[in-house]
Design an enzyme around this catalytic site. Structure first.
Site, PDB file in Angstrom:
ATOM      1  N   ASP A 116     -11.032   1.715  -6.651  1.00 25.44           N
ATOM      2  CA  ASP A 116     -11.029   1.735  -5.363  1.00 25.44           C
ATOM      3  C   ASP A 116      -9.807   2.281  -4.859  1.00 25.44           C
ATOM      4  O   ASP A 116      -9.300   3.178  -4.634  1.00 25.44           O
ATOM      5  CB  ASP A 116     -11.559   0.648  -5.016  1.00 25.44           C
ATOM      6  CG  ASP A 116     -11.927   0.671  -3.319  1.00 25.44           C
ATOM      7  OD1 ASP A 116     -11.754   1.925  -2.764  1.00 25.44           O
ATOM      8  OD2 ASP A 116     -12.618  -0.284  -2.683  1.00 25.44           O
ATOM      9  N   ALA A 117      -8.907   0.880  -4.323  1.00 25.82           N
ATOM     10  CA  ALA A 117      -7.702   1.159  -3.764  1.00 25.82           C
ATOM     11  C   ALA A 117      -6.524   0.452  -4.660  1.00 25.82           C
ATOM     12  O   ALA A 117      -6.771  -0.712  -4.747  1.00 25.82           O
ATOM     13  CB  ALA A 117      -7.670   0.863  -2.135  1.00 25.82           C
TER      14      ALA A 117
ATOM     15  N   THR B 228      -7.897  -6.454  -3.239  1.00 21.46           N
ATOM     16  CA  THR B 228      -8.331  -7.146  -2.011  1.00 21.46           C
ATOM     17  C   THR B 228      -6.989  -7.674  -1.431  1.00 21.46           C
ATOM     18  O   THR B 228      -7.244  -7.491  -0.132  1.00 21.46           O
ATOM     19  CB  THR B 228      -8.929  -8.457  -2.843  1.00 21.46           C
ATOM     20  OG1 THR B 228     -10.008  -8.147  -3.405  1.00 21.46           O
ATOM     21  CG2 THR B 228      -9.323  -9.282  -1.389  1.00 21.46           C
ATOM     22  N   CYS B 229      -5.967  -8.103  -2.341  1.00 24.36           N
ATOM     23  CA  CYS B 229      -4.715  -8.575  -1.401  1.00 24.36           C
ATOM     24  C   CYS B 229      -4.164  -7.575  -0.300  1.00 24.36           C
ATOM     25  O   CYS B 229      -3.918  -7.829   0.970  1.00 24.36           O
ATOM     26  CB  CYS B 229      -3.596  -8.838  -2.349  1.00 24.36           C
ATOM     27  SG  CYS B 229      -2.163  -9.231  -1.755  1.00 24.36           S
TER      28      CYS B 229
ATOM     29  N   GLY C 110     -16.048 -23.414   6.325  1.00 22.59           N
ATOM     30  CA  GLY C 110     -14.761 -23.886   7.044  1.00 22.59           C
ATOM     31  C   GLY C 110     -13.613 -23.787   6.183  1.00 22.59           C
ATOM     32  O   GLY C 110     -12.765 -24.754   6.163  1.00 22.59           O
ATOM     33  N   GLY C 111     -13.489 -22.943   4.989  1.00 26.43           N
ATOM     34  CA  GLY C 111     -12.789 -22.796   3.836  1.00 26.43           C
ATOM     35  C   GLY C 111     -11.234 -22.239   4.782  1.00 26.43           C
ATOM     36  O   GLY C 111     -11.204 -21.870   5.715  1.00 26.43           O
TER      37      GLY C 111
ATOM     38  N   GLU D  28     -20.151 -26.004   8.841  1.00 26.99           N
ATOM     39  CA  GLU D  28     -19.675 -26.090   7.572  1.00 26.99           C
ATOM     40  C   GLU D  28     -20.629 -27.208   7.057  1.00 26.99           C
ATOM     41  O   GLU D  28     -21.112 -28.044   7.618  1.00 26.99           O
ATOM     42  CB  GLU D  28     -18.042 -26.500   7.763  1.00 26.99           C
ATOM     43  CG  GLU D  28     -17.417 -27.486   6.463  1.00 26.99           C
ATOM     44  CD  GLU D  28     -17.794 -26.503   5.112  1.00 26.99           C
ATOM     45  OE1 GLU D  28     -17.077 -25.263   5.394  1.00 26.99           O
ATOM     46  OE2 GLU D  28     -18.355 -26.994   4.122  1.00 26.99           O
TER      47      GLU D  28
ATOM     48  N   HIS E  95      21.285 -25.882  10.494  1.00 26.89           N
ATOM     49  CA  HIS E  95      20.822 -26.484  11.735  1.00 26.89           C
ATOM     50  C   HIS E  95      20.704 -25.385  12.891  1.00 26.89           C
ATOM     51  O   HIS E  95      21.817 -24.602  12.784  1.00 26.89           O
ATOM     52  CB  HIS E  95      21.710 -27.663  12.147  1.00 26.89           C
ATOM     53  CG  HIS E  95      21.350 -28.355  13.465  1.00 26.89           C
ATOM     54  ND1 HIS E  95      20.193 -29.064  13.363  1.00 26.89           N
ATOM     55  CD2 HIS E  95      21.900 -27.965  14.700  1.00 26.89           C
ATOM     56  CE1 HIS E  95      20.041 -29.541  14.751  1.00 26.89           C
ATOM     57  NE2 HIS E  95      20.833 -28.918  15.721  1.00 26.89           N
TER      58      HIS E  95
HETATM   59  C1  LIG Z   1      -9.468 -12.368   3.652  1.00 25.39           C
HETATM   60  C2  LIG Z   1      -8.618 -12.889   2.502  1.00 25.39           C
HETATM   61  C3  LIG Z   1      -7.197 -13.374   2.803  1.00 25.39           C
HETATM   62  C4  LIG Z   1      -6.422 -13.874   1.695  1.00 25.39           C
HETATM   63  N1  LIG Z   1      -5.517 -14.369   2.005  1.00 25.39           N
HETATM   64  C5  LIG Z   1      -4.331 -14.822   1.038  1.00 25.39           C
HETATM   65  C6  LIG Z   1      -3.127 -15.193   1.101  1.00 25.39           C
HETATM   66  O1  LIG Z   1      -2.827 -15.438   2.104  1.00 25.39           O
HETATM   67  N2  LIG Z   1      -2.436 -15.507  -0.143  1.00 25.39           N
HETATM   68  C7  LIG Z   1      -2.834 -15.410  -1.336  1.00 25.39           C
HETATM   69  O2  LIG Z   1      -2.187 -15.842  -2.343  1.00 25.39           O
HETATM   70  N3  LIG Z   1      -4.163 -14.815  -1.426  1.00 25.39           N
HETATM   71  C8  LIG Z   1      -5.057 -14.562  -0.334  1.00 25.39           C
HETATM   72  N4  LIG Z   1      -6.175 -14.031  -0.912  1.00 25.39           N
HETATM   73  C9  LIG Z   1      -6.637 -13.762  -2.154  1.00 25.39           C
HETATM   74  C10 LIG Z   1      -6.012 -12.813  -2.830  1.00 25.39           C
HETATM   75  O3  LIG Z   1      -6.346 -11.629  -2.265  1.00 25.39           O
HETATM   76  C11 LIG Z   1      -6.522 -12.485  -4.240  1.00 25.39           C
HETATM   77  O4  LIG Z   1      -6.266 -14.005  -4.849  1.00 25.39           O
HETATM   78  C12 LIG Z   1      -6.024 -11.599  -4.896  1.00 25.39           C
HETATM   79  O5  LIG Z   1      -6.166 -10.256  -4.462  1.00 25.39           O
HETATM   80  C13 LIG Z   1      -6.510 -11.414  -6.532  1.00 25.39           C
HETATM   81  O6  LIG Z   1      -5.689 -10.391  -7.185  1.00 25.39           O
HETATM   82  P1  LIG Z   1      -6.383  -9.658  -8.514  1.00 25.39           P
HETATM   83  O7  LIG Z   1      -5.702  -8.940  -8.982  1.00 25.39           O
HETATM   84  O8  LIG Z   1      -6.914 -10.972  -9.347  1.00 25.39           O
HETATM   85  O9  LIG Z   1      -7.762  -8.961  -7.905  1.00 25.39           O
HETATM   86  P2  LIG Z   1      -8.191  -8.030  -6.707  1.00 25.39           P
HETATM   87  O10 LIG Z   1      -7.087  -8.017  -5.620  1.00 25.39           O
HETATM   88  O11 LIG Z   1      -9.721  -8.232  -6.271  1.00 25.39           O
HETATM   89  O12 LIG Z   1      -7.996  -6.600  -7.329  1.00 25.39           O
HETATM   90  C14 LIG Z   1      -9.180  -6.186  -8.166  1.00 25.39           C
HETATM   91  C15 LIG Z   1      -9.334  -4.678  -8.203  1.00 25.39           C
HETATM   92  O13 LIG Z   1     -10.095  -4.386  -9.372  1.00 25.39           O
HETATM   93  C16 LIG Z   1     -10.743  -3.185  -9.126  1.00 25.39           C
HETATM   94  N5  LIG Z   1     -11.941  -2.908  -9.949  1.00 25.39           N
HETATM   95  C17 LIG Z   1     -12.938  -4.173 -10.100  1.00 25.39           C
HETATM   96  N6  LIG Z   1     -13.552  -3.558 -11.284  1.00 25.39           N
HETATM   97  C18 LIG Z   1     -12.920  -2.486 -11.799  1.00 25.39           C
HETATM   98  C19 LIG Z   1     -13.409  -1.713 -13.006  1.00 25.39           C
HETATM   99  N7  LIG Z   1     -14.479  -1.780 -13.639  1.00 25.39           N
HETATM  100  N8  LIG Z   1     -12.646  -0.567 -12.888  1.00 25.39           N
HETATM  101  C20 LIG Z   1     -11.415  -0.350 -12.136  1.00 25.39           C
HETATM  102  N9  LIG Z   1     -11.270  -1.068 -11.234  1.00 25.39           N
HETATM  103  C21 LIG Z   1     -11.932  -2.016 -10.909  1.00 25.39           C
HETATM  104  C22 LIG Z   1     -11.199  -3.413  -7.752  1.00 25.39           C
HETATM  105  O14 LIG Z   1     -11.168  -2.165  -7.267  1.00 25.39           O
HETATM  106  C23 LIG Z   1      -9.931  -4.239  -7.055  1.00 25.39           C
HETATM  107  O15 LIG Z   1      -8.757  -3.179  -6.672  1.00 25.39           O
HETATM  108  C24 LIG Z   1      -6.950 -13.545   0.395  1.00 25.39           C
HETATM  109  C25 LIG Z   1      -8.219 -13.019   0.236  1.00 25.39           C
HETATM  110  C26 LIG Z   1      -9.312 -12.793   1.369  1.00 25.39           C
HETATM  111  C27 LIG Z   1     -10.261 -12.028   0.924  1.00 25.39           C
END
Ligand SMILES: Cc1cc2nc3c(=O)[nH]c(=O)nc-3n(C[C@H](O)[C@H](O)[C@H](O)COP(=O)(O)OP(=O)(O)OC[C@H]3O[C@@H](n4cnc5c(N)ncnc54)[C@H](O)[C@@H]3O)c2cc1C
Length: 474
Positions: free
Chosen positions: A41-42, A46-47, A187-188, A209, A450
């Site tokens: 995707d991108a 998610t982050c 409420g997480g 919750e 300070h």
């Molecule tokens: C609203 C929200 C707020 C958040 N705020 C925070 C925060 O403030 N601080 C913090 O530390 N964390 C936060 N998080 C959590 C954080 O976004 C995730 O912990 C982090 O993105 C995990 O990284 P990752 O690389 O494991 O997975 P992801 O970021 O989920 O990336 C996984 C990637 O794998 C790709 N993918 C999946 N399957 C395939 C495949 N078969 N082939 C090719 N590509 C594939 C997906 O398209 C995606 O781009 C938040 C999450 C959300 C939803």
């Protein structure tokens, strides 16, 4: 043009370009490994696209709008006119800048980027269906693989995300307009961060919750501070109720909840945000073909080298389990790449910080007092209330406290819980202290600038030693 199947090979195949995957890929490239990163995707996962970065951008903007309208006691009288599309457009610009940066960094470090979805065909080969119709596929033979497929929001039965009435956190980060009312189920930390953001922008928010408090896993005085502030912002809470079902009323949703005695309650709201947790993604890449078996929670279990049960396959980030946080994913990505490159790196989870970007923020690291006791320590605790912090008063945010936990005999720092403005930043000092094996005296004797919020960390450490001067010693 239709591109047929081609066969290629790589030393390290990284599946997923989020914080776990792109860090593994970049670090692998830096270490001279031949790395291929496949992202469906991108870049940034998610982050960058629908998590940390967009949520914090909108939270910051909502803080700004709220503060400007609530600064009468500072002699400031103003109205914030929020244009939601402008706000979301600005957030999208921040996201684009960062995702573009990830792509460039990967390329600059020699990572071969392949857009598409990767699926294992056996333990040494994956097939990538290239993005776009008729783009063909690629069969990639690999020596090592890093599974970094992340997580997705859990859907409650009966509450399928439709992007219209029933929204996921991703939907809420890209609204076209601000709903007048929002029911938040859960409420997480994601539910509470987005509730606070919506309430500050003027939406009437109700949180339902199932448990009896917000933010499970945090100490009661931590959650109380945040809950009371949320109530001041107009957020209403209903605890001990589980969402059972909903119907469309034409201009909103009517949600029915049930408590443990079977009593039902109805809520109506323009939209419903369901934020009841996230689950690992293992169904996109046919993990079974590689010999991997997710556990009962869908997690790919790993050892301290981020290695799965299959010797040459690693799993990092959310797919490898809790805590599902970007910085934990970064660390695991680093470790996986370094282990593959033959370095003796290992994971150490004793100082993984966590932050909740509510009002006030929460920052935690290491052990709480009760966790320290459970681990056999005789803990000593020091506290500094933010109401005694000069800097907190100058920014008009004096709710909360800094609490430092240490071992009474050795004074080794074991943990901290901070509820304060900028707690997400303040917690870093205690994380460093734990990482370096520092004692209370090291923090207390550090000269903090300070007037800053960080002085409260020094004072809390001094308080644990009976030597605080800006607050009464315990
Ligand atoms: C609203 C929200 C707020 C958040 N705020 C925070 C925060 O403030 N601080 C913090 O530390 N964390 C936060 N998080 C959590 C954080 O976004 C995730 O912990 C982090 O993105 C995990 O990284 P990752 O690389 O494991 O997975 P992801 O970021 O989920 O990336 C996984 C990637 O794998 C790709 N993918 C999946 N399957 C395939 C495949 N078969 N082939 C090719 N590509 C594939 C997906 O398209 C995606 O781009 C938040 C999450 C959300 C939803």
């Amino acid at each position: 043009m239709v591109v047929g199947d081609i066969a290629t090979g790589t030393e390290v195949l990284v599946i997923g370009g989020g914080p776990g995957g792109y860090v593994a890929a970049i670090r692998g490239g830096q270490l001279g490994l031949d790395v291929t990163l496949v992202e469906a995707d991108a870049y940034g996962g998610t982050c960058l696209n629908e998590g940390c970065i967009p949520s914090k951008a909108l939270i910051h903007a909502s803080d700004l709008a709220y503060e400007v309208e609530h600064a009468e006691e500072m002699g400031i009288h103003a109205r914030a006119d929020v244009d939601v599309q402008g706000l979301v457009g600005w957030k999208d610009g921040v996201v684009d800048q960062l995702t573009g940066g990830v792509e460039q960094l990967c390329k600059a470090n020699g990572v071969n980027l392949v857009p598409g979805r990767a699926e294992f065909t056996d333990s040494h080969t994956a097939r990538v269906a290239h993005g776009g119709e008729g783009q063909g596929s690629e069969s990639i033979e690999f020596e090592h693989a890093v599974v970094a497929t992340g997580s997705r929001p859990i859907e409650l039965p009966g509450f399928s995300f439709d992007g219209d009435r029933i929204l996921s956190s991703s939907d809420v980060l890209s609204l076209d307009s601000l709903p007048e009312t929002m029911l938040v189920v859960g409420g997480g930390y994601i539910g509470m961060e987005l509730s606070t953001m919506l309430a500050k922008l003027g939406c009437d928010v109700t949180v339902v919750e199932m448990l009896d408090d917000i933010l499970p896993g945090y100490d009661e005085d931590v959650t109380r501070t945040v809950r009371e502030r949320a109530e001041e912002l107009g957020i209403e809470f209903s605890f001990g109720e589980a969402a059972q079902g909903w119907e469309d009323t034409g201009n909103g949703a009517r949600v029915t909840t049930e408590n443990e005695d079977g009593e039902t309650t109805e809520y109506t709201a323009e939209n419903v945000l369901v934020a009841v947790g996230r689950q690992p993604v293992t169904d996109t890449c046919n993990v079974e073909a590689a010999g991997l078996e997710p556990n009962e929670n869908g997690v790919l279990e790993t050892d301290d080298a981020a290695r799965t049960d299959v010797e040459h396959i690693f799993a990092v980030g959310d797919v490898a389990g809790e805590p599902m946080l970007a910085h934990k994913a970064y660390r695991e990505g680093h470790v996986a790449a370094e282990v593959i490159a033959g370095e003796p790196t290992r994971l150490d989870y004793q100082a993984v910080p966590a932050a909740v970007f509510t009002d006030p923020e929460i920052g935690t690291v290491g052990l709480t007092e009760s966790e320290a006791e459970a681990e056999g320590f005789d803990p000593v605790v020091g506290e500094m209330p933010m109401a005694a912090s000069g800097r907190a008063l100058t920014v008009g945010e004096d709710e909360g406290f800094v609490r430092v936990v240490a071992d009474a005999e050795t004074e080794f720092v074991l943990g901290a819980q901070i509820v304060a403005p900028e707690a997400s930043e303040l917690i870093a000092e205690v994380g460093l202290a734990i990482e370096m094996g520092a004692r209370l005296e090291d923090i207390a004797a550090t000269i903090h600038t300070h007037p800053t919020l960080s002085e409260a960390v020094g004072e809390a450490a001094a308080n644990a030693r009976g030597a605080a001067v800006h607050t009464l010693n315990r």
